[in-house]
Scaffold this motif. Structure first.
Motif, PDB file in Angstrom:
ATOM      1  N   UNK A 150     -43.710 -44.164 -41.313  1.00  0.00           N
ATOM      2  CA  UNK A 150     -42.795 -43.042 -41.079  1.00  0.00           C
ATOM      3  C   UNK A 150     -42.586 -42.227 -42.343  1.00  0.00           C
ATOM      4  N   UNK A 151     -41.871 -41.122 -42.206  1.00  0.00           N
ATOM      5  CA  UNK A 151     -41.426 -40.340 -43.358  1.00  0.00           C
ATOM      6  C   UNK A 151     -39.917 -40.159 -43.252  1.00  0.00           C
ATOM      7  N   UNK A 152     -39.164 -40.429 -44.317  1.00  0.00           N
ATOM      8  CA  UNK A 152     -39.630 -40.931 -45.599  1.00  0.00           C
ATOM      9  C   UNK A 152     -39.994 -42.413 -45.517  1.00  0.00           C
ATOM     10  N   UNK A 153     -40.799 -42.839 -46.462  1.00  0.00           N
ATOM     11  CA  UNK A 153     -41.269 -44.220 -46.489  1.00  0.00           C
ATOM     12  C   UNK A 153     -41.210 -44.730 -47.926  1.00  0.00           C
ATOM     13  N   UNK A 154     -40.605 -45.883 -48.111  1.00  0.00           N
ATOM     14  CA  UNK A 154     -40.511 -46.497 -49.431  1.00  0.00           C
ATOM     15  C   UNK A 154     -41.912 -46.763 -49.998  1.00  0.00           C
ATOM     16  N   UNK A 155     -42.069 -46.520 -51.301  1.00  0.00           N
ATOM     17  CA  UNK A 155     -43.389 -46.684 -51.933  1.00  0.00           C
ATOM     18  C   UNK A 155     -43.943 -48.089 -51.729  1.00  0.00           C
ATOM     19  N   UNK A 156     -43.117 -49.087 -51.975  1.00  0.00           N
ATOM     20  CA  UNK A 156     -43.603 -50.465 -51.851  1.00  0.00           C
ATOM     21  C   UNK A 156     -44.024 -50.792 -50.424  1.00  0.00           C
ATOM     22  N   UNK A 157     -43.266 -50.250 -49.473  1.00  0.00           N
ATOM     23  CA  UNK A 157     -43.644 -50.474 -48.070  1.00  0.00           C
ATOM     24  C   UNK A 157     -44.979 -49.806 -47.774  1.00  0.00           C
ATOM     25  N   UNK A 158     -45.140 -48.560 -48.241  1.00  0.00           N
ATOM     26  CA  UNK A 158     -46.388 -47.833 -48.003  1.00  0.00           C
ATOM     27  C   UNK A 158     -47.574 -48.533 -48.657  1.00  0.00           C
ATOM     28  N   UNK A 159     -47.351 -49.082 -49.846  1.00  0.00           N
ATOM     29  CA  UNK A 159     -48.428 -49.787 -50.552  1.00  0.00           C
ATOM     30  C   UNK A 159     -48.846 -51.042 -49.793  1.00  0.00           C
TER      31      UNK A 159
END
Length: 376
Positions: A150-159
């Motif tokens: 989704x947006x916004x998305x936490x960097x760590x989650x996206x990684x």
């Protein structure tokens, strides 16, 4: 599947090409009408072919799996025969539903458990099963199973998400490469680049996908609420990495302006529910801007919907009549508006292709972008 490049715009990264599939050729750049459950809403297949000239349409794995179900599709001989469509079809793997149905699904390494929006029953989609389902559906181009963040998305989650998406992709490729099509024609698997709006994650994902060396590639996880500038920035990053000689598909995008700007960045394929969904609500896209046909100003406007169009309903339907139909919630109103919007989208990408071949796309694109957002 084969992809041949025929022209490149001198002032942008726009290109014109042809994708060849078992069910025919697709001239790019192309917009693909969305037929989630085996139908492009409010449009008959004959109209799609003869009036709109849709060269390829979409189906959705998750929805077709639930209804009509795999048994019916297989007994019919695949989706092409079931719906009476002999041109190319692309299917989304269900990865978008990982995003859109976040309240009724759980993600694990094994796959995603969905709770049906129809009857509440549980269904496990693994990367392998997503391939099996799409083999049964029989689309020409099928998508890898991924997580659309989704947006916004936490960097760590996206990684963490792209790492899992890449692991799932390997499983998809293994299953795809060790199974055969069911209906006597070849299918093609596209991987999907993810990474939210983080440049380094998008670069990492694009490099991984490029190294998988499939016949085409897709970009997912955009047009989910992020600003348009972020979308364009991520698209540019990814297009700089994905192989030049293979088609690039930007999933779920978008407005006419989005299409033109992303074509300029090197995208070849698009899909979006916007032209059909907005049509049912009375919002018309035109080469001069947006028309909200529900507005009172059109109540006694008896001019045709678009006098410059070659679409029959554009020439014989007045704005006043369509306004009446939409306000009365008549099915014909949704049909006419949908035909108009889809015809406009297909005209737009066809004109973009002509301009790319002629060498004046960039100038034309800039002029079009200035007027497409106008509210008439």
């Amino acid at each position: 599947m084969k992809f041949s490049l025929e022209a490149k715009d001198p002032l942008s990264k726009a290109r014109a090409g042809t994708i060849t599939t078992a069910h025919g050729e697709i001239e790019t750049p192309i917009f693909m009408p969305v037929g989630t459950a085996g139908t492009v809403k409010a449009v008959h297949q004959r109209e799609l072919e003869q009036d709109i000239n849709a060269q390829i349409i979409l189906g959705n794995t998750y929805h077709l799996y639930l209804r009509p179900g795999l048994d019916i599709l297989e007994r019919a001989g695949g989706l092409h025969k079931f719906i009476g469509w002999d041109r190319p079809i692309l299917t989304d793997s269900g990865g978008y539903q990982v995003y859109s149905l976040s309240k009724v699904r759980k993600i694990k390494e094994e796959g995603v458990t969905f709770r049906s929006h129809i009857d509440g029953s549980k269904h496990l989609f693994t990367p392998e099963y997503a391939m099996d389902i799409q083999r049964t559906i029989g689309a020409d181009i099928i998508m890898a199973f991924d997580e659309c963040t989704p947006y916004p998305c936490d960097y760590n989650y996206a990684a963490a998400s792209i790492k899992m998406t890449h692991r799932w992709l390997k499983r998809c490729c293994t299953r795809f490469d060790n199974t055969q099509p069911k209906y006597g024609f070849d299918q093609t698997l596209f991987p999907i680049v993810q990474g939210s709006v983080y440049k380094d994650l998008r670069e990492k994902s694009a490099e991984f996908i490029a190294n998988m060396n499939r016949e085409g590639n897709a970009i997912g996880g955009l047009s989910v609420g992020e600003p348009a500038e972020e979308m364009y920035a991520m698209t540019e990053v990814v297009c700089n990495i994905l192989p030049y000689e293979k088609p690039r598909y930007l999933m779920g995008v978008g407005t006419p302006i989005n299409l033109l700007e992303n074509i300029a960045l090197g995208i070849d394929m698009f899909d979006c529910v916007m032209p059909t969904r907005n049509a049912r609500n009375g919002m018309l896209f035109t080469r001069n801007g947006l028309i909200n046909i529900r507005n009172k100003k059109w109540e006694d406007d008896f001019s045709p919907l678009d006098a410059d169009s070659d679409l029959h309903v554009d020439l014989v339907t007045s704005k006043a009549y369509l306004r009446h139909l939409i306000h009365s919630k008549e099915m014909l109103g949704a049909q006419i508006a949908t035909l108009h919007n889809l015809h406009f989208y297909l005209w737009l990408v066809k004109e973009a292709r002509k301009r790319i071949i002629a060498g004046d796309f960039y100038e034309w694109k800039n002029k079009m972008v200035k007027v497409l957002g106008n509210k008439l």
